[in-house]
Design an enzyme around this catalytic site. Structure first.
Site, mmCIF file in Angstrom:
data_model
loop_
_atom_site.group_PDB
_atom_site.id
_atom_site.type_symbol
_atom_site.label_atom_id
_atom_site.label_comp_id
_atom_site.label_asym_id
_atom_site.label_seq_id
_atom_site.Cartn_x
_atom_site.Cartn_y
_atom_site.Cartn_z
ATOM 1 N N ASP A 36 49.071 27.014 37.621
ATOM 2 C CA ASP A 36 48.289 28.230 37.385
ATOM 3 C C ASP A 36 47.674 28.247 35.988
ATOM 4 O O ASP A 36 48.355 28.504 34.998
ATOM 5 C CB ASP A 36 49.243 29.444 37.563
ATOM 6 C CG ASP A 36 48.577 30.747 37.186
ATOM 7 O OD1 ASP A 36 49.301 31.694 36.818
ATOM 8 O OD2 ASP A 36 47.334 30.815 37.241
ATOM 9 N N ASP A 220 40.593 30.017 36.882
ATOM 10 C CA ASP A 220 41.977 30.375 37.185
ATOM 11 C C ASP A 220 42.446 29.808 38.524
ATOM 12 O O ASP A 220 42.169 30.369 39.582
ATOM 13 C CB ASP A 220 42.107 31.910 37.183
ATOM 14 C CG ASP A 220 43.532 32.357 37.384
ATOM 15 O OD1 ASP A 220 43.777 33.569 37.407
ATOM 16 O OD2 ASP A 220 44.409 31.481 37.538
HETATM 17 C C1 LIG Z 1 45.928 37.195 48.960
HETATM 18 C C2 LIG Z 1 44.982 37.819 47.965
HETATM 19 C C3 LIG Z 1 44.616 39.223 48.374
HETATM 20 C C4 LIG Z 1 43.753 36.974 47.807
HETATM 21 S S1 LIG Z 1 45.807 37.902 46.427
HETATM 22 O O1 LIG Z 1 44.933 38.458 45.448
HETATM 23 O O2 LIG Z 1 47.041 38.609 46.615
HETATM 24 N N1 LIG Z 1 46.195 36.406 45.981
HETATM 25 C C5 LIG Z 1 46.998 36.287 44.778
HETATM 26 C C6 LIG Z 1 47.724 34.951 44.720
HETATM 27 C C7 LIG Z 1 48.826 34.878 45.688
HETATM 28 C C8 LIG Z 1 49.244 33.643 46.093
HETATM 29 C C9 LIG Z 1 50.268 33.506 46.995
HETATM 30 C C10 LIG Z 1 50.896 34.624 47.541
HETATM 31 C C11 LIG Z 1 50.485 35.871 47.145
HETATM 32 C C12 LIG Z 1 49.446 35.991 46.209
HETATM 33 C C13 LIG Z 1 46.091 36.352 43.554
HETATM 34 O O3 LIG Z 1 44.976 35.850 43.561
HETATM 35 N N2 LIG Z 1 46.639 36.949 42.515
HETATM 36 C C14 LIG Z 1 45.912 37.064 41.286
HETATM 37 C C15 LIG Z 1 45.198 38.381 41.436
HETATM 38 C C16 LIG Z 1 44.707 39.013 40.290
HETATM 39 C C17 LIG Z 1 44.410 38.471 39.108
HETATM 40 N N3 LIG Z 1 44.000 39.492 38.353
HETATM 41 C C18 LIG Z 1 44.043 40.580 39.052
HETATM 42 N N4 LIG Z 1 44.477 40.285 40.241
HETATM 43 C C19 LIG Z 1 46.951 36.863 40.171
HETATM 44 O O4 LIG Z 1 47.704 37.730 39.844
HETATM 45 N N5 LIG Z 1 47.008 35.567 39.732
HETATM 46 C C20 LIG Z 1 48.014 35.146 38.758
HETATM 47 C C21 LIG Z 1 48.893 34.026 39.357
HETATM 48 C C22 LIG Z 1 49.472 34.398 40.736
HETATM 49 C C23 LIG Z 1 50.519 35.501 40.671
HETATM 50 C C24 LIG Z 1 51.159 35.764 42.017
HETATM 51 C C25 LIG Z 1 51.752 34.515 42.613
HETATM 52 C C26 LIG Z 1 50.739 33.396 42.708
HETATM 53 C C27 LIG Z 1 50.071 33.147 41.370
HETATM 54 C C28 LIG Z 1 47.300 34.563 37.475
HETATM 55 O O5 LIG Z 1 48.287 33.986 36.583
HETATM 56 O O6 LIG Z 1 46.361 33.578 37.884
HETATM 57 C C29 LIG Z 1 46.567 35.651 36.629
HETATM 58 F F1 LIG Z 1 45.794 35.001 35.743
HETATM 59 F F2 LIG Z 1 45.825 36.407 37.407
HETATM 60 C C30 LIG Z 1 47.562 36.489 35.869
HETATM 61 O O7 LIG Z 1 47.981 37.519 36.346
HETATM 62 N N6 LIG Z 1 47.937 36.005 34.655
HETATM 63 C C31 LIG Z 1 48.964 36.671 33.869
HETATM 64 C C32 LIG Z 1 48.453 36.785 32.475
HETATM 65 N N7 LIG Z 1 49.503 37.301 31.617
HETATM 66 C C33 LIG Z 1 48.838 37.852 30.409
HETATM 67 C C34 LIG Z 1 49.898 38.308 29.434
HETATM 68 O O8 LIG Z 1 50.757 37.221 29.136
HETATM 69 C C35 LIG Z 1 51.433 36.690 30.262
HETATM 70 C C36 LIG Z 1 50.440 36.213 31.284
#
Ligand SMILES: CC(C)(C)S(=O)(=O)N[C@@H](Cc1ccccc1)C(=O)N[C@@H](Cc1c[nH]c[nH+]1)C(=O)N[C@@H](CC1CCCCC1)C(O)(O)C(F)(F)C(=O)NCCN1CCOCC1
Length: 331
Positions: A36, A220
């Site tokens: 990621d 991302d």
């Molecule tokens: C199915 C869907 C409707 C398209 S979904 O949006 O739910 N898909 C999820 C990914 C997923 C995979 C497998 C099962 C379930 C969900 C998705 O695209 N999540 C994004 C949605 C999003 C981003 N922003 C707003 N919404 C996310 O959180 N991605 C993070 C990684 C994901 C987390 C869940 C599990 C799979 C991996 C991410 O790291 O890419 C990120 F960049 F979006 C994020 O949240 N980064 C965290 C940044 N913080 C900043 C502060 O310091 C610590 C790190």
């Protein structure tokens, strides 16, 4: 060093995320992790994760590794954009992806994971490949696998070759010329606050005119879809019969049998085309005639995100030289 590892979709019906086999410890324990570039914590389901929160995931048991060491007094806690999160303590241990080994990698072991992680049995944890400034370990932040591996890599790069509904690859330490066509267009990366942030040179809908306007966003691999400014998203769905911005489904949906235009985005002088098939993400629920779009508005997020739907349309080089850059090529 150089290495290569598969990135396999976790669901055969649609590309929600990709997982990559890694080994941790001695003897090696294999887990399937989500690489990621949108975060910078390497965390895993572990023997410290309550059994009630583990449902089929593989776990890392530090006590079964002769090379694990507890990082005394260190903890971590992370929340992702979709509201999911996890927290726990920290070990160091031997960690390998695709033949590239870091002898002493900070492995963040989960003592608590949110329900969406428990229900996602295909993901055993994450490998953050963002910049180490985003790492949440306290009191001392830890380095990512890439930052630890970089000095020993033939070239300080990793590449993403994600594919539509089939396995792709992540390569470390080299650029595989057989994986792309034409030239790689490199653009600057803004490393503050810690994402691979770059500026796209514009967009086009289908065969329409290309609008040259800068779009700053993050590359991302951990986000499934593409999230862009509302003006761009409405311009796209204006070309889709029956498309609506659904409050109940939380985004743009349309009849699954609608004809979708391609979406073109620019990087420097280069153009990348996301084909219509990638732009229909999935039926809102199994068997529904309503489909959820692969392009959604970023207005609720605060940052534009070039997620897997866009990354699948290109070969992407994450260049960790000083200053970092990101390269995009057609394939
Ligand atoms: C199915 C869907 C409707 C398209 S979904 O949006 O739910 N898909 C999820 C990914 C997923 C995979 C497998 C099962 C379930 C969900 C998705 O695209 N999540 C994004 C949605 C999003 C981003 N922003 C707003 N919404 C996310 O959180 N991605 C993070 C990684 C994901 C987390 C869940 C599990 C799979 C991996 C991410 O790291 O890419 C990120 F960049 F979006 C994020 O949240 N980064 C965290 C940044 N913080 C900043 C502060 O310091 C610590 C790190």
């Amino acid at each position: 060093d150089t290495g290569s590892a598969a990135a396999t979709p976790i669901d055969p019906r649609f590309d929600i995320a990709y997982v990559t086999p890694v080994t941790i410890g001695t003897p090696p324990q294999t887990l399937q992790l989500d690489l990621d570039t949108g975060s910078s914590d390497l965390w895993v389901f572990s023997s410290h994760t309550p059994a009630s929160q583990v449902r089929g995931q593989r776990i890392y048991a530090p006590d079964k590794s002769t090379t694990s060491k507890l990082l005394n007094g260190h903890t971590w806690s992370i929340t992702y954009g979709d509201g999911s999160g996890s927290r726990g303590n920290v070990y160091t241990d031997k960690f390998t992806i695709g033949g590239v080994t870091v002898k002493s990698q900070a492995i963040e072991t989960a003592q608590q994971v949110s329900s969406s992680f428990t229900t996602e049995d295909a993901i055993d944890g994450l490998v953050g490949l963002g910049f180490s400034t985003l790492n949440t370990v306290s009191p001392n932040g830890q380095l990512t696998f890439f930052d630890n591996a970089k000095p020993n890599l033939d070239s300080p790069v990793f590449t993403a070759d994600l594919k539509y509904m089939k396995p792709g690859t992540y390569d470390f330490g080299f650029i595989d010329k057989t994986k792309y066509t034409g030239e790689i267009t490199y653009v600057p990366v803004e490393t503050d606050p810690g994402y691979w942030t770059f500026t796209s040179s514009g967009y086009g809908v289908g065969s329409g005119t290309f609008s040259s306007s800068p779009i700053t966003g993050i590359a991302d691999t951990g986000t499934s879809l593409v999230y862009l400014p509302t003006a761009i998203v409405t311009a796209y769905y204006r070309q889709v019969q029956g498309a609506t911005n659904s409050r109940s489904y939380g985004g743009y949906v349309f009849p699954c049998n609608s004809t979708l235009p391609a979406f073109v985005f620019g990087v420097g002088e280069a153009k990348f085309t996301i084909p219509p098939s990638y732009m229909s993400y999935a039926a809102v629920t199994d068997g529904s005639p309503t489909c959820f779009g692969g392009l959604q508005s970023s207005s609720g997020i605060g940052v534009n995100i070039w997620g897997d739907v866009a990354l699948k349309a290109a070969f992407v080089v994450f260049n960790g030289e000083e200053p970092p850059t990101i390269g995009w090529a057609n394939k």
